[in-house]
Scaffold this active site. Structure first.
Site, PDB file in Angstrom:
ATOM      1  N   SER A   1       4.676   2.246   8.053  1.00 52.20           N
ATOM      2  CA  SER A   1       4.317   1.122   7.196  1.00 52.20           C
ATOM      3  C   SER A   1       5.507   0.640   6.383  1.00 52.20           C
ATOM      4  CB  SER A   1       3.193   1.521   6.239  1.00 52.20           C
ATOM      5  OG  SER A   1       1.983   1.673   6.916  1.00 52.20           O
ATOM      6  N   HIS A  42       0.810  -1.216   0.000  1.00 53.68           N
ATOM      7  CA  HIS A  42       0.000   0.000   0.000  1.00 53.68           C
ATOM      8  C   HIS A  42       0.849   1.273   0.000  1.00 53.68           C
ATOM      9  CE1 HIS A  42       0.346  -0.186   4.524  1.00 53.68           C
ATOM     10  NE2 HIS A  42       0.379   1.126   4.380  1.00 53.68           N
ATOM     11  N   ASP A  95       0.055  -7.536   1.365  1.00 52.05           N
ATOM     12  CA  ASP A  95       0.520  -6.149   1.518  1.00 52.05           C
ATOM     13  C   ASP A  95       2.047  -6.097   1.552  1.00 52.05           C
ATOM     14  OD1 ASP A  95       0.496  -3.444   1.738  1.00 52.05           O
ATOM     15  OD2 ASP A  95      -0.707  -3.351   3.555  1.00 52.05           O
TER      16      ASP A  95
END
Length: 271
Positions: free
Chosen positions: A163, A63, A93
Site C-alpha cells: 500500500s 490508511h 486514500d
C-alpha cells in the site's frame, strides 16, 4: 494492503525525462526506484511510500499513516528516522509526509492521461516487511470506479505492505499509487491515478508548516491555522488533522518492553 472494503496538468517541476522502454532500461528503472522507495512503519501497520524530491514529500496511502502524527521511514539511502505526517485525504486514500533529502533521486511523473488497457506496468514496494520487491503485470481496466473515484486496475501482484507504493509504466514514470486489492481476487490490484496526486500537490503547495487534511464531507482542504478546532470551517464536519493526532502511548506488555529498551539506551520511538 487495503481490501476492497476500504475506501489536468502536471506541475512542470515534477515532470522529468523518462527512461527509454528497452529491456536494458528495466533494470535501470528498478535500480532508481529502489533508492526512492521507503518503508513506512507505525505502531499499527507497515506500508510503502515513494519520494518526490522536487515536491519535498513522501507519498503514501492515508490508511497506512492513519491516526499518527509522525511515522518511521527507512530506505536504501536513508537512516531509520521519524517524519511528520503533513497531509491526509481519506476520500482518495492519499497522504503526504514532509521530507527532503538531496541524495535521493527524483522520480519521473507523467502528466499525460495516456494509460491504456494492455500497458505493461511495475508495482514496487515492501510487501510483508521485505526490504524491496518488484512485480510486473498489465493494465486491465482504466475506468474501474469505487466510491466515485476512477482507479487503474492491474494484475501486478500486490500484498500486505505494498500500500502506498508506485505503479510505474515502461518509460519509468509513476502513473499511480497502489491502494487496494479485491479481498478474494487473483492479482486484482487498483491504483489511484497520479493526476489526482498532482492536483493535490498544487492544492497544498502553500503548506509550509503545520498540517492539513481534505474534509471528507465537502472535499475542501483544511489547513491547521484555518480549522475551527476539530471542525471544517467550510461545512462544520468533524475532521482529523494529522498534526493534532494523539501521540501513541503503549500499555501493558508493550510498555514494559519499551521501558527495558529505554534502559538499554535505545530510542523506542524508532523500535
Amino acid at each position: 494492503m487495503a481490501t476492497f472494503a476500504l475506501p489536468g496538468k502536471a506541475p512542470v517541476h515534477l515532470l522529468k525525462m523518462a527512461f527509454t522502454s528497452s529491456e536494458d532500461s528495466m533494470s535501470d528503472i528498478i535500480k532508481t526506484y529502489r533508492n526512492a522507495i521507503v518503508q513506512i512503519a507505525t505502531p499499527y501497520s507497515t506500508g510503502t511510500g515513494f519520494y518526490l524530491r522536487n515536491a519535498g514529500y513522501i507519498v503514501t496511502n492515508e490508511h497506512v499513516v492513519r491516526g499518527n502524527r509522525e511515522v518511521i521511514i527507512d530506505g536504501a539511502l536513508l537512516e531509520r528516522q521519524l517524519v511528520p505526517v503533513s497531509f491526509t485525504d481519506q476520500h482518495h486514500d492519499l497522504a503526504l509526509l514532509r521530507f527532503y533529502d538531496e541524495k535521493m533521486p527524483q522520480l519521473p511523473i507523467t502528466g499525460k492521461d495516456d494509460v491504456k488497457e494492455g500497458d505493461k506496468v511495475l508495482a514496487m514496494g515492501h510487501p510483508f516487511g521485505l526490504r524491496f520487491s518488484t512485480t510486473s503485470g498489465i493494465i486491465s481496466n482504466t475506468t474501474f470506479r469505487e466510491g466515485g473515484i476512477s482507479y487503474y486496475q492491474h494484475d501486478a501482484a500486490l500484498n500486505p505492505g505494498n500500500s502506498g507504493g508506485p505503479l510505474v509504466n515502461e518509460r519509468g514514470e509513476v502513473i499511480g499509487i497502489n491502494t487496494f486489492v479485491l479481498r478474494d481476487g487473483q492479482n486484482m490490484g487498483f491504483a489511484l491515478p497520479v493526476k489526482l496526486l498532482l492536483q493535490t500537490l498544487e492544492e497544498v503547495k502553500k503548506l509550509e508548516r503545520g498540517s492539513a487534511t481534505r474534509c471528507h464531507s465537502c472535499d475542501n482542504i483544511v489547513f491547521e491555522e484555518t480549522a475551527q478546532g476539530n471542525y471544517c470551517p467550510h461545512c462544520g464536519a468533524t475532521i482529523n488533522l494529522p498534526g493534532k493526532e494523539d501521540q501513541y502511548q503503549p500499555t501493558g506488555i508493550a510498555r514494559t518492553l519499551e521501558q527495558i529498551l529505554e534502559q538499554c539506551g535505545y530510542d523506542v520511538r524508532l523500535s
